[in-house]
Design an enzyme around this catalytic site. Structure first.
Site, PDB file in Angstrom:
ATOM      1  N   ASP A 192      -7.695  -4.309  14.311  1.00  0.00           N
ATOM      2  CA  ASP A 192      -7.496  -2.883  14.037  1.00  0.00           C
ATOM      3  C   ASP A 192      -7.014  -2.717  12.603  1.00  0.00           C
ATOM      4  OD1 ASP A 192      -7.140  -0.200  14.202  1.00  0.00           O
ATOM      5  OD2 ASP A 192      -5.357  -0.274  15.486  1.00  0.00           O
ATOM      6  N   GLY A 193      -7.900  -3.076  11.673  1.00  0.00           N
ATOM      7  CA  GLY A 193      -7.515  -3.032  10.266  1.00  0.00           C
ATOM      8  C   GLY A 193      -7.879  -1.713   9.603  1.00  0.00           C
TER       9      GLY A 193
ATOM     10  N   ASP B 166       1.420 -12.369   7.615  1.00  0.00           N
ATOM     11  CA  ASP B 166       0.055 -12.248   7.114  1.00  0.00           C
ATOM     12  C   ASP B 166      -0.928 -12.769   8.172  1.00  0.00           C
ATOM     13  OD1 ASP B 166      -2.322 -12.368   5.772  1.00  0.00           O
ATOM     14  OD2 ASP B 166      -1.523 -13.400   4.007  1.00  0.00           O
TER      15      ASP B 166
ATOM     16  N   PRO C 139      -6.437  -4.138  -0.120  1.00  0.00           N
ATOM     17  CA  PRO C 139      -5.787  -5.318   0.451  1.00  0.00           C
ATOM     18  C   PRO C 139      -6.319  -5.704   1.831  1.00  0.00           C
ATOM     19  CG  PRO C 139      -4.199  -3.512   0.102  1.00  0.00           C
ATOM     20  CD  PRO C 139      -5.516  -3.049  -0.409  1.00  0.00           C
TER      21      PRO C 139
ATOM     22  N   ASP D 288     -10.090  -0.142   6.084  1.00  0.00           N
ATOM     23  CA  ASP D 288     -11.491  -0.329   5.689  1.00  0.00           C
ATOM     24  C   ASP D 288     -11.620  -1.601   4.846  1.00  0.00           C
ATOM     25  OD1 ASP D 288     -12.477   2.059   6.854  1.00  0.00           O
ATOM     26  OD2 ASP D 288     -11.617   3.213   5.205  1.00  0.00           O
TER      27      ASP D 288
ATOM     28  N   GLU E 262       1.166  -7.636  12.091  1.00  0.00           N
ATOM     29  CA  GLU E 262       1.023  -6.526  11.132  1.00  0.00           C
ATOM     30  C   GLU E 262       1.776  -6.938   9.866  1.00  0.00           C
ATOM     31  OE1 GLU E 262      -0.303  -3.064  10.790  1.00  0.00           O
ATOM     32  OE2 GLU E 262       0.511  -3.697   8.861  1.00  0.00           O
TER      33      GLU E 262
ATOM     34  N   ASP F  97       0.247   1.633  13.671  1.00  0.00           N
ATOM     35  CA  ASP F  97       0.652   2.923  14.260  1.00  0.00           C
ATOM     36  C   ASP F  97       1.001   2.794  15.733  1.00  0.00           C
ATOM     37  OD1 ASP F  97      -2.029   3.368  15.737  1.00  0.00           O
ATOM     38  OD2 ASP F  97      -2.635   3.089  13.665  1.00  0.00           O
TER      39      ASP F  97
ATOM     40  N   HIS G 136      -8.604   4.498  19.712  1.00  0.00           N
ATOM     41  CA  HIS G 136      -7.829   3.406  20.322  1.00  0.00           C
ATOM     42  C   HIS G 136      -8.350   3.022  21.706  1.00  0.00           C
ATOM     43  CE1 HIS G 136      -4.684   4.829  17.321  1.00  0.00           C
ATOM     44  NE2 HIS G 136      -4.993   3.603  16.967  1.00  0.00           N
TER      45      HIS G 136
ATOM     46  N   GLN H 234       0.828  -1.216   0.000  1.00  0.00           N
ATOM     47  CA  GLN H 234       0.000   0.000   0.000  1.00  0.00           C
ATOM     48  C   GLN H 234       0.858   1.260   0.000  1.00  0.00           C
ATOM     49  OE1 GLN H 234      -2.187  -1.039   3.500  1.00  0.00           O
ATOM     50  NE2 GLN H 234      -0.341  -1.305   4.729  1.00  0.00           N
TER      51      GLN H 234
HETATM   52  N1  SPD Z   1     -11.793   4.771   7.730  1.00  0.00           N
HETATM   53  C1  SPD Z   1     -10.608   4.480   8.421  1.00  0.00           C
HETATM   54  C2  SPD Z   1     -10.737   3.338   9.355  1.00  0.00           C
HETATM   55  C3  SPD Z   1      -9.441   3.018   9.961  1.00  0.00           C
HETATM   56  C4  SPD Z   1      -9.533   2.054  11.043  1.00  0.00           C
HETATM   57  N2  SPD Z   1      -8.251   1.689  11.570  1.00  0.00           N
HETATM   58  C5  SPD Z   1      -7.454   2.764  11.982  1.00  0.00           C
HETATM   59  C6  SPD Z   1      -6.151   2.312  12.529  1.00  0.00           C
HETATM   60  C7  SPD Z   1      -5.776   3.076  13.725  1.00  0.00           C
HETATM   61  N3  SPD Z   1      -4.910   2.336  14.567  1.00  0.00           N
END
Ligand code: SPD
Length: 279
Positions: free
Chosen positions: A156-157, A137, A163, A159, A106, A86, A62, A31
């Site tokens: 915590d992905g 993965d 990918p 959208d 991650e 992050d 968070h 990405q």
């Molecule tokens: N539309 C954005 C959604 C993002 C969700 N994950 C954010 C990661 C923050 N740790």
């Protein structure tokens, strides 16, 4: 003169941030990753032109992803975080003294490296000895791993497009359930119930087929389209409205948003959500 960065939703709506400086721009095998310094939201992580997190409002996201699950799961010794490069989610997990091990999966090392360098105020727990970061993965991990099951899993992905979309597949959720202890709790970000209502409802239906207890909850995240965001608490035992007071006491003082009242309040759903979910 700054540069405007826009996130565009469905081709008809956009949220714009005025940038003072681009701190990082890179293309990983997965990405496009950028970190910009904005006038209004501080430093912002952007992945594939989607705003991921900002110094200004990251705590809202968070803390809400983490603490409803971590204060209600019967045990929180072993926690798995999927995504979250992050570092904000693992930071919140590791504020809980009862957590003995936190594994973060991650796929993209560049997200973590860019965040460590340019978002040091968000990822403040990278050196915690209880944290193990694996750049692999997540799909493969939850499908094949023979590691011991986890007490809590946090998703915590990004959208459900591009990918990261596979992290919203029902088969992925089923594999996460496989990696959870029988009374474990999983919590995930589940998109906006306004701007992404179809996705939100679809996620709920998938989870309901896998868990007996599926409870969406809502809160504000100004960085994300419409500002109203959702997370979902899932388990096959227990329920989310009975947090363990000692766990809450350990983290409320140091939290910017989460407290005992908010824990109860976020699970109260407005009529438009109840009706969409036929509750
Ligand atoms: N539309 C954005 C959604 C993002 C969700 N994950 C954010 C990661 C923050 N740790």
């Amino acid at each position: 003169m700054g540069l405007w960065y826009d996130e565009i939703f469905h081709g008809h709506t956009r949220l714009g941030l005025l940038s003072k400086e681009t701190l990082f721009s890179g293309q990983s095998p997965y990405q496009k990753i950028e970190v910009i310094d904005t006038v209004g939201f501080g430093r912002v992580l952007i992945i594939d032109d989607v705003f991921m997190t900002s110094e200004y409002d990251e705590f809202l996201y968070h803390e809400m992803l983490t603490h409803p699950a971590l204060t209600t799961a019967p045990s929180i010794e072993r926690v798995l975080v999927i995504g979250g490069g992050d570092g904000g989610t693992v930071r919140e997990v590791l504020r809980h003294p009862d957590v003995q091990q936190c594994v973060m999966i991650e796929i993209d090392e560049m997200v973590v490296n860019a965040s460590k360098q340019h978002l040091p105020g968000i990822g403040t727990a990278w050196n915690d000895p209880r944290l193990e970061v694996r750049f692999i993965d997540a799909i493969e991990y939850v499908n094949k791993s023979t590691d011991a099951p986890y007490d809590v899993i946090l998703l915590d992905g990004t959208d459900p497009v591009g990918p990261g979309a596979v992290l919203f597949d029902e088969s992925f959720y089923a594999d996460c359930r496989r990696m959870l202890t029988p009374d474990g709790v999983m919590a995930l970000q589940s998109e906006s119930p306004l701007l992404m209502m179809d996705m939100f409802v679809d996620i709920q239906h998938k989870l309901r087929r896998l868990f007996s207890e599926v409870h969406p909850y809502l809160g504000p995240v100004p960085l994300y389209g419409t500002g109203t965001w959702s997370w979902t608490w899932c388990s096959n035992t227990g329920e989310p409205l009975r947090p363990i007071p000692e766990r809450q006491a350990a983290i409320v003082e140091g939290s910017k948003a989460y407290n005992e009242d908010l824990h109860q309040a976020v699970f109260a759903l407005p009529n438009y959500v109840k009706r969409a979910l036929k509750l």
